[in-house]
Design a protein around this motif. Structure first.
Motif, PDB file in Angstrom:
ATOM      1  N   CYS A 242       3.886 -15.509  -8.777  1.00 29.15           N
ATOM      2  CA  CYS A 242       3.575 -14.408  -7.813  1.00 29.15           C
ATOM      3  C   CYS A 242       3.990 -13.116  -8.320  1.00 29.15           C
ATOM      4  O   CYS A 242       5.021 -13.092  -8.568  1.00 29.15           O
ATOM      5  N   TYR A 243       3.086 -12.290  -8.281  1.00 26.82           N
ATOM      6  CA  TYR A 243       3.200 -10.706  -8.911  1.00 26.82           C
ATOM      7  C   TYR A 243       3.423  -9.959  -7.813  1.00 26.82           C
ATOM      8  O   TYR A 243       2.311  -9.790  -6.926  1.00 26.82           O
ATOM      9  N   ILE A 244       4.396  -8.872  -7.609  1.00 20.71           N
ATOM     10  CA  ILE A 244       4.304  -7.948  -6.629  1.00 20.71           C
ATOM     11  C   ILE A 244       4.221  -6.793  -7.462  1.00 20.71           C
ATOM     12  O   ILE A 244       5.090  -6.418  -8.097  1.00 20.71           O
ATOM     13  N   PHE A 245       3.179  -6.065  -7.224  1.00 20.96           N
ATOM     14  CA  PHE A 245       2.876  -4.703  -7.590  1.00 20.96           C
ATOM     15  C   PHE A 245       3.291  -3.310  -6.646  1.00 20.96           C
ATOM     16  O   PHE A 245       2.721  -3.620  -5.546  1.00 20.96           O
ATOM     17  N   LEU A 246       3.957  -2.597  -7.174  1.00 23.64           N
ATOM     18  CA  LEU A 246       4.551  -1.333  -6.370  1.00 23.64           C
ATOM     19  C   LEU A 246       3.730  -0.385  -6.794  1.00 23.64           C
ATOM     20  O   LEU A 246       3.756   0.380  -8.066  1.00 23.64           O
ATOM     21  N   PHE A 247       2.863   0.233  -6.057  1.00 21.17           N
ATOM     22  CA  PHE A 247       1.893   1.394  -6.187  1.00 21.17           C
ATOM     23  C   PHE A 247       2.355   2.665  -5.485  1.00 21.17           C
ATOM     24  O   PHE A 247       3.109   2.682  -4.557  1.00 21.17           O
ATOM     25  N   CYS A 248       2.198   3.912  -6.173  1.00 24.96           N
ATOM     26  CA  CYS A 248       2.383   5.148  -5.409  1.00 24.96           C
ATOM     27  C   CYS A 248       4.080   5.344  -5.044  1.00 24.96           C
ATOM     28  O   CYS A 248       4.508   4.809  -4.182  1.00 24.96           O
ATOM     29  N   ALA A 249       4.517   6.325  -6.041  1.00 24.73           N
ATOM     30  CA  ALA A 249       5.807   6.847  -5.654  1.00 24.73           C
ATOM     31  C   ALA A 249       5.674   7.617  -4.466  1.00 24.73           C
ATOM     32  O   ALA A 249       5.013   8.496  -4.145  1.00 24.73           O
ATOM     33  N   PRO A 250       7.092   7.671  -3.532  1.00 26.78           N
ATOM     34  CA  PRO A 250       7.153   8.534  -2.386  1.00 26.78           C
ATOM     35  C   PRO A 250       7.402  10.113  -2.826  1.00 26.78           C
ATOM     36  O   PRO A 250       8.053  10.089  -3.635  1.00 26.78           O
ATOM     37  N   PHE A 251       6.645  10.826  -1.790  1.00 28.65           N
ATOM     38  CA  PHE A 251       6.963  12.336  -2.053  1.00 28.65           C
ATOM     39  C   PHE A 251       7.683  12.905  -0.923  1.00 28.65           C
ATOM     40  O   PHE A 251       6.986  12.539   0.346  1.00 28.65           O
ATOM     41  N   VAL A 252       8.612  13.398  -1.072  1.00 25.73           N
ATOM     42  CA  VAL A 252       9.340  14.045   0.148  1.00 25.73           C
ATOM     43  C   VAL A 252       8.554  15.336   0.608  1.00 25.73           C
ATOM     44  O   VAL A 252       8.368  15.479   1.931  1.00 25.73           O
ATOM     45  N   ASP A 253       8.292  16.184  -0.466  1.00 26.49           N
ATOM     46  CA  ASP A 253       7.431  17.482   0.085  1.00 26.49           C
ATOM     47  C   ASP A 253       6.005  17.092   0.204  1.00 26.49           C
ATOM     48  O   ASP A 253       5.267  16.215  -0.169  1.00 26.49           O
ATOM     49  N   PHE A 254       5.711  17.765   1.383  1.00 26.43           N
ATOM     50  CA  PHE A 254       4.373  17.934   1.773  1.00 26.43           C
ATOM     51  C   PHE A 254       3.477  19.216   1.868  1.00 26.43           C
ATOM     52  O   PHE A 254       4.101  20.237   2.395  1.00 26.43           O
ATOM     53  N   GLN A 255       2.880  19.418   0.910  1.00 23.89           N
ATOM     54  CA  GLN A 255       2.151  20.643   0.656  1.00 23.89           C
ATOM     55  C   GLN A 255       0.703  20.897   1.417  1.00 23.89           C
ATOM     56  O   GLN A 255      -0.275  20.033   1.070  1.00 23.89           O
ATOM     57  N   VAL A 256       0.324  21.866   1.839  1.00 22.58           N
ATOM     58  CA  VAL A 256      -0.882  22.281   2.651  1.00 22.58           C
ATOM     59  C   VAL A 256      -1.187  23.559   2.268  1.00 22.58           C
ATOM     60  O   VAL A 256      -0.646  24.480   2.335  1.00 22.58           O
ATOM     61  N   HIS A 257      -2.513  23.696   1.713  1.00 21.76           N
ATOM     62  CA  HIS A 257      -3.162  24.890   1.069  1.00 21.76           C
ATOM     63  C   HIS A 257      -4.402  25.140   1.664  1.00 21.76           C
ATOM     64  O   HIS A 257      -5.329  24.257   1.627  1.00 21.76           O
TER      65      HIS A 257
END
Length: 280
Positions: free
Chosen positions: A66-81
């Protein structure tokens, strides 16, 4: 056995390096904290192994493993432009992914690796939206039509032409060039000057890298003569769209699109060429 594979480097008592395989032992029904840039990611491996779901975590069963793949590191900052150029309004959001929308429709999307919006430029009918980071990125639109969106490693601006080079960091050391003059053109180049001496054990790796890069002619030539396609585009259609693969065995690969499993494929070899491809 149970294994963890992370698509980004993080930390849990010791470093967990990107794309390395780690054995999970003594798995208990409790949450484990993995740290990325001091931000914790909590995963219940016991729950995932037994059929539970968690965002950005994918379980792949192969044979007795059984392989568990972890995708996408979390990002605290959220930017909107929001920017307006050539009478087009672009809405940019940056979190774990970079997205660019026009009239509510996402036109460009890119996995975010520490990107920050920088600035935009216009030249003729083209809009260049730049993002800064350890590795910069650019999204290029011809008015409201996307022509290119990727990280880039070299930029060459002339009076009439602009070139972006993106290194793909694969087995053939492909580079993707985006050339802009009155029109947009993208094409592949080889960044090594030496002749490649392909080792047979890496043939399937090179084949998959070529499919991701879009170098279907080279991929076709790695197939046994009887298997080669008259229309090379059929090779890409066979697998469907994918942008990441992981070897479960020497010639068995799990293929992913973003964080979704697309399939597991086994490559059979004969005289240093691919004689068969089987979905398992």
């Amino acid at each position: 056995m149970n294994y963890l594979v992370s698509k980004f480097t993080c930390f849990c008592q010791k470093p967990i390096f990107e794309n390395a395989k780690y054995t999970l032992t003594d798995v208990k029904d409790e949450y484990t904290a993995l740290y990325f840039s001091n931000t914790p990611i909590y995963i219940n491996f016991f729950n995932i192994i037994n059929g539970g779901k968690q965002k950005n975590v994918v379980k792949v069963n192969y044979l007795n493993d059984c392989y568990i793949f972890l995708f996408c590191a979390p990002f605290v900052d959220f930017q909107v432009h929001e920017i307006s150029a050539l009478n087009v309004k672009f809405f940019i959001t940056i979190s774990n992914r970079l997205t660019i929308s026009v009239d509510g429709e996402i036109l460009a999307e890119l996995e975010n690796v520490n990107l920050t919006y920088s600035h935009y430029e216009t030249k003729k009918d083209f809009i260049y939206i730049y993002f800064s980071g350890e590795r910069p990125a650019v999204a290029i639109f011809k008015k409201n039509a996307l022509v290119y969106c990727d990280y880039y490693d070299e930029l060459n601006k002339g009076e009439e032409e602009v070139y972006f080079l993106t290194r793909l960091y694969d087995t053939l050391n492909h580079g993707r060039v985006c050339k802009i003059n009155s029109e947009a053109e993208t094409y592949l180049v080889y960044l090594d000057d030496y002749e490649l001496n392909l080792k047979p054990e890496f043939t399937a790796f090179v084949f998959l890298d070529c499919v991701i890069a879009g170098n279907l002619k080279y991929a076709n030539n790695l197939l046994k003569k009887e298997m080669r396609e008259q229309d090379e585009k059929n090779i890409a259609k066979f697998f469907g769209e994918f942008n990441y693969y992981y070897p479960l065995e020497q010639n068995v690969f799990a293929l992913f699109k973003k964080d979704a499993l697309q399939g597991i494929f086994k490559f059979e070899m004969e005289n240093d060429t691919i004689s068969n491809i089987i979905e398992v």
